[in-house]
Write a protein that holds these residues in place. Structure first.
Motif, PDB file in Angstrom:
ATOM      1  N   GLN A 189       0.908  -1.169   0.185  1.00  0.00           N
ATOM      2  CA  GLN A 189      -0.183   0.192   0.122  1.00  0.00           C
ATOM      3  C   GLN A 189       0.638   0.952  -0.324  1.00  0.00           C
ATOM      4  OE1 GLN A 189      -2.087   0.756   3.453  1.00  0.00           O
ATOM      5  NE2 GLN A 189      -3.853   1.930   2.242  1.00  0.00           N
ATOM      6  N   TYR A 190       1.719   1.452   0.955  1.00  0.00           N
ATOM      7  CA  TYR A 190       3.035   2.238   0.610  1.00  0.00           C
ATOM      8  C   TYR A 190       3.735   2.655  -0.924  1.00  0.00           C
ATOM      9  CZ  TYR A 190       7.126   5.197   2.692  1.00  0.00           C
ATOM     10  OH  TYR A 190       7.769   6.306   2.248  1.00  0.00           O
ATOM     11  N   LEU A 191       4.163   1.674  -1.004  1.00  0.00           N
ATOM     12  CA  LEU A 191       4.521   1.214  -2.588  1.00  0.00           C
ATOM     13  C   LEU A 191       3.399   2.068  -3.720  1.00  0.00           C
ATOM     14  CD1 LEU A 191       7.139  -0.655  -2.760  1.00  0.00           C
ATOM     15  CD2 LEU A 191       7.019   1.759  -2.647  1.00  0.00           C
ATOM     16  N   GLY A 192       1.790   1.788  -3.155  1.00  0.00           N
ATOM     17  CA  GLY A 192       1.466   1.735  -3.880  1.00  0.00           C
ATOM     18  C   GLY A 192      -0.093   0.700  -4.761  1.00  0.00           C
ATOM     19  N   PHE A 193       0.336  -0.335  -4.538  1.00  0.00           N
ATOM     20  CA  PHE A 193       0.270  -1.241  -5.448  1.00  0.00           C
ATOM     21  C   PHE A 193      -1.428  -2.108  -4.178  1.00  0.00           C
ATOM     22  CE2 PHE A 193       4.281  -0.397  -7.217  1.00  0.00           C
ATOM     23  CZ  PHE A 193       4.367  -0.236  -8.447  1.00  0.00           C
ATOM     24  N   LYS A 194      -1.898  -3.229  -5.109  1.00  0.00           N
ATOM     25  CA  LYS A 194      -2.743  -3.997  -4.540  1.00  0.00           C
ATOM     26  C   LYS A 194      -2.255  -4.924  -3.425  1.00  0.00           C
ATOM     27  CE  LYS A 194      -6.564  -1.643  -7.659  1.00  0.00           C
ATOM     28  NZ  LYS A 194      -7.292  -1.366  -8.524  1.00  0.00           N
ATOM     29  N   LYS A 228      12.080   3.773  -0.941  1.00  0.00           N
ATOM     30  CA  LYS A 228      11.012   5.384  -1.129  1.00  0.00           C
ATOM     31  C   LYS A 228      10.652   5.974   0.254  1.00  0.00           C
ATOM     32  CE  LYS A 228       6.298   6.483  -2.017  1.00  0.00           C
ATOM     33  NZ  LYS A 228       5.207   5.864  -2.348  1.00  0.00           N
TER      34      LYS A 228
END
Length: 968
Positions: free
Chosen positions: A28-33, A797
């Protein structure tokens, strides 16, 4: 609980650090489901294998299940008492050393001691090893171990060739009694370099100006020991260097080879407390004269001082090594067996000079007794002096060997390499385990053959027996206090733990080293290597006694082939560097088989590991560099141009994937096609395979040969810088050229000669990787790679705002490691990357890889085994250091006298009565919240590296040196 839920309690949940909740948070922190969406964004589409790929690997299981399976396999090995010798001997590892070193993760999970301030214990143990070898051999310089005796001998040829006075000399003479496996490896090393090997008989020795070096084996494969003085003197008259391979226990009794005039002395320390383990891993030693200190291969531990003037140890003369000098290196950092050298050093500390002498004399006593028995029974005996072995040629040999086998003894079959039916003789080698009962049993067998009665063996003992025909040691030796203080178990146990308390290992925290993959080495994986069914097996024992090892080897070859997409695998290379060498020789042999032996150009990207160009030169290739672009990828235009320019002679491209810059290059298939179009082969450096297992397969996207680091990707521990295993996997057209062996049938039908002494390299630690793969299963391995990549991207990140990540892929992602750019800090504030690395010690971390592959950077690899809390602790440490740097920038902290420049801080420094620094003791010692509860203290302050190189001391002072020091 459902069956699906029960399946989650396999080993993979023990090995992988982040929980399912942690994984979801990082995604989630990296923007993936989900994980598949993330991995498909990192891995180029052209090489990505779907989740439904099929592997010939069983499903993962729990530790107990795997241990039961491998226990059943181990019982298939037949545990005979091997008296075969040929460089491998039964020995006794002192229980205090076994329990406190071999079984202690403080020792076996540590990394190569480049960060010396937190490696003083390991460095001292290696310093003791070097001292032992220098005292044994009578030579001033010893390294901290090599891979095995055969490769140490090969390194001796390289040194002799490099320093030869007559640059036209290309001939090297080899004693005809050289161990066969050593001759194999020497032949392999010399052939690509066009060095001519010539065998000589020491009774009919001749030399000319074309000879640059000579190799002697003492005792020889026939057991003979003799005075080499005349040959050494003749060699020196022609400016040829003399290398002697010596048995260390024989050297305990014989005058040191250095006093005979030997220029180089090599050997195996295996019989000094290290199990046979089917051929390895074992530490080799290499000693030479001080004049050759900058040409000696391997690592050297040297004495220096820290900034406060305290004595401190560190790795010396590193400018010899291939990560700096690349193709011009005189040392290969991958060629060490640190953990095994440490075991041997403690063996020597445990026994001391008197104990070692007692063991050596006992062996001579039993050999002499057995020789008297043979003479009494009228067996033919050649008249020469022997140390521990005897060869007998007689018509009854096959019968004797068979009767001995029936009683549980393996004898040497003569000639070496023949089978029992075709044997013309037998040989026996005695060792530390030899006893009266054993001699009596052999006597019974020999007497039965002759139809004679057995007498009391006491009548054959001569308690005053000694070696003849060679001068013996006549001066005190090994008088340093460390070898004469710790003979009681209490004192030795305390000494061992005193040293280990100075070392940072995975016991204390994450070791986030890029390219070195310091992952979990699970206890269940390591348990089987100590079982007698694995540890006591001789590599040249009859095939029918090795069924357990054969199953382990066959399974690993099958599993590794499946995981990498290749047709064949050789487990013989016993380090990553040896895997590179073997892989390139396989390519070379393939070209030669096609009538294209002229192909000698090896293209290597500038980002490659330093071992790559060094291995290419060793393999007879000429290195041509290929540029990298601004994103760290291979410059395709430059690659095409270089490939076209060298089309006629192009042999290979060596590429690391994911790249050393920490990204998956999107054009890897095209890179392979460019090389193949010009008739070359593509070699993949498998150092970064931990980002590929279960996700993509090199053999499927155009690679021809790849080496694998079992000590990285497949969980064999680093052991402080060795042991390692570096097998190669090859495409179908290269399988006929996989390495063979002169004694054991292995390799391809057109095999290159051996690259390591033992046919299956360090077979004794293969059970570790077998257990890892068996417990993880294909799903677990894929999960491990996925989490390793996820953890690296999470760190990247989080830290990118503070230390820019130097290279990313088009999606802004990295592979399993990332490079943090610290160069602006030096330009703006004078903060060196080393300052950050040393300050990390105060925060409770081992530093990442510094200044490689880009100077002024840190390369970070977290691995899949570290929990989210540990990842965050590291991020907090790096962010905390960045805040300290900002305070320097703002003028709140002195630019010179600050926590970074003064790091690391020892307990002695913190508790000193004098504290004249403009920052608090607490800020120095406990920069992270709650760090007071658990603190690893560096044992010395920052070390002065230049001082240590200018004043090289790499062994404890001798008795004479101590007397001189005391008189001052």
């Amino acid at each position: 609980m459902t069956y699906a839920e029960l399946k989650d309690f396999t080993f993979k949940s023990r090995h992988i650090g982040p929980s399912s909740e942690d994984e979801a948070f990082m995604l989630q922190y990296l923007g993936f489901k989900n994980s598949e969406e993330f991995i498909s964004a990192v891995i180029p589409d052209e090489i990505f294998d779907s989740k439904h790929q099929v592997f010939s690997i069983p499903d993962g299981c729990d530790q107990n299940h795997a241990l039961k399976e491998i226990n059943t396999i181990s019982k298939k090995n037949v545990e005979y008492r091997s008296l075969i010798g040929l460089g491998y001997f039964s020995t006794v590892i002192p229980p205090v050393v076994q329990r406190n070193v071999l079984e202690n993760p403080n020792w076996y999970t540590a990394y190569t001691p480049y960060q010396a301030e937190i490696s003083q214990g390991r460095l001292e143990a290696l310093f003791n090893f070097q001292t032992l070898i220098s005292e044994l051999t009578g030579l001033q310089i010893s390294n901290a171990s090599l891979l095995d005796e055969a490769t140490a001998a090969a390194e001796a040829i390289s040194l002799s060739f490099a320093v030869r006075k007559n640059k036209n000399a290309r001939k090297f003479l080899i004693d005809k009694e050289t161990l066969p496996q050593t001759f194999d490896v020497l032949k392999t090393r010399c052939e690509p370099l066009e060095i001519e090997l010539e065998i000589f008989n020491n009774n009919n020795f001749q030399i000319d100006n074309n000879v640059f070096g000579i190799f002697l084996q003492l005792p020889g494969k026939n057991g003979r020991i003799w005075d080499p003085t005349s040959i050494i003197n003749q060699a020196h008259n022609f400016d040829a260097l003399v290398t002697v391979a010596i048995d260390p226990l024989a050297q305990v009794l014989i005058k040191p080879m250095g006093e005979f005039g030997a220029d180089i002395v090599v050997g195996s320390a295996q019989r000094l407390g290290v199990p046979i383990s089917c051929g390895g891993p074992h530490a080799a030693f290499f000693a030479t004269k001080e004049i050759y200190k900058r040409q000696i291969p391997g690592r050297i531990v040297g004495r220096s001082v820290d900034v406060e003037g305290n004595p401190a140890l560190r790795l010396a003369l590193q400018t010899r090594e291939q990560h700096i000098r690349r193709d011009k290196a005189t040392s290969n950092i991958c060629t060490a067996q640190v953990l095994l050298a440490v075991l041997s050093s403690f063996y020597a500390v445990h026994h001391g000079p008197d104990g070692l002498t007692s063991i050596a004399k006992k062996i001579v006593k039993y050999r002499a007794c057995f020789e008297s028995i043979l003479s009494n029974l009228e067996y033919p005996i050649d008249s020469y002096s022997r140390f521990d072995s005897i060869d007998i040629y007689c018509k009854e040999a096959a019968h004797i060997i068979q009767l001995a086998s029936d009683e549980g003894y393996n004898l040497r079959v003569l000639p070496i390499g023949s089978d029992i039916i075709n044997s013309r003789g037998f040989g026996v080698t005695f060792d530390e385990l030899t006893c009266d009962e054993e001699i009596y049993k052999l006597y019974q067998i020999l007497a039965e053959i002759k139809g004679k009665k057995v007498q009391d063996i006491s009548t054959f003992f001569d308690h005053n027996v000694s070696l003849s025909q060679i001068p013996l040691r006549d001066k005190p030796w090994l008088q340093q206090s460390v070898f004469n203080t710790y003979q009681s178990e209490t004192e030795l146990m305390r000494y061992i733990h005193h040293l280990v308390s100075k070392d940072f290992s995975l016991v204390h925290g994450m070791i986030p080293l890029g390219s070195c993959t310091m992952k979990l080495n699970a206890a269940a994986e390591l348990l089987p290597i100590e079982w007698n069914e694995f540890s006591s097996i001789h590599p040249f024992a009859p095939k029918n006694q090795l069924a357990g090892f054969e199953e382990i080897i066959n399974d690993l070859e099958s599993w590794l082939s499946s995981l990498t997409g290749f047709e064949g695998v050789s487990l013989q290379p016993n380090a990553g560097s040896q895997g590179e060498f073997a892989g390139l020789l396989v390519i070379r042999s393939w070209h030669m088989s096609r009538g294209e032996g002229h192909r000698n150009i090896c293209l290597i990207p500038t980002s490659a590991h330093g071992t790559n160009p060094a291995s290419a030169v060793m393999s007879g290739f000429k290195v041509v560099s290929v540029k990298c672009d601004d994103y760290g990828n291979v410059d395709l235009d430059d690659l095409r141009n270089k490939s076209k320019t060298h089309s006629t002679n192009l042999a290979a491209l060596m590429v690391t994937y994911p790249s050393t810059h920490g990204v998956f290059e999107p054009n890897i298939r095209e890179i392979c096609q460019v090389i193949h179009q010009e008739g070359g082969q593509v070699y993949l450096d498998g150092a970064n395979l931990n980002a590929q297992v279960g996700i993509c397969r090199p053999g499927s996207y155009g690679i021809d040969v790849c080496h694998l680091n079992l000590h990285k990707t497949f969980s064999i521990p680093h052991g402080g810088g060795g042991p390692g295993v570096g097998p190669i996997a090859v495409a179908s057209h290269l399988t006929p050229y996989l390495p063979g062996h002169s004694i054991v049938n292995c390799g391809g039908k057109n095999a290159i000669s051996a690259v390591s002494a033992a046919p299956f390299g360090s077979a004794g630690i293969l059970p570790i990787s077998w257990m890892y793969i068996r417990m993880m299963g294909s799903d677990g391995l894929r999960k491990a790679s996925s989490i390793a990549i996820l953890s690296a991207n999470y760190l990247a990140k989080r830290l990118d705002p503070y230390y820019p990540v130097l290279f990313k892929d088009p999606n802004g992602l990295v592979a399993h490691e990332c490079i943090l750019d610290l160069r602006p800090l030096k330009t703006q504030l004078g903060i060196e990357v080393e300052d950050v690395a040393k300050r990390l010690m105060d925060y409770g971390f081992h530093a990442p890889t510094i200044s490689w592959p880009v100077a002024g950077t840190l390369m970070v690899e977290p691995t899949e085994s570290e929990s989210l809390s540990e990842l965050d602790r590291f991020c907090n440490a790096m962010i905390g250091i960045r805040e300290e740097i900002e305070q320097i920038k703002s003028g709140k902290i002195d630019p010179i006298n600050n926590p970074l420049k003064q790091s690391p801080h020892t307990l002695k420094t913190i508790t000193s009565d004098d504290w004249d620094r403009p920052y608090s003791r607490k800020d120095a010692a406990y920069p992270l919240p709650n760090q007071e509860k658990y603190k690893f203290w560096p044992s010395v302050s920052r070390i002065n590296n230049a001082y240590g190189d200018r004043n090289l001391i790499c062994s404890c002072p001798s008795v004479e040196d101590l007397e001189e020091i005391n008189s001052l």
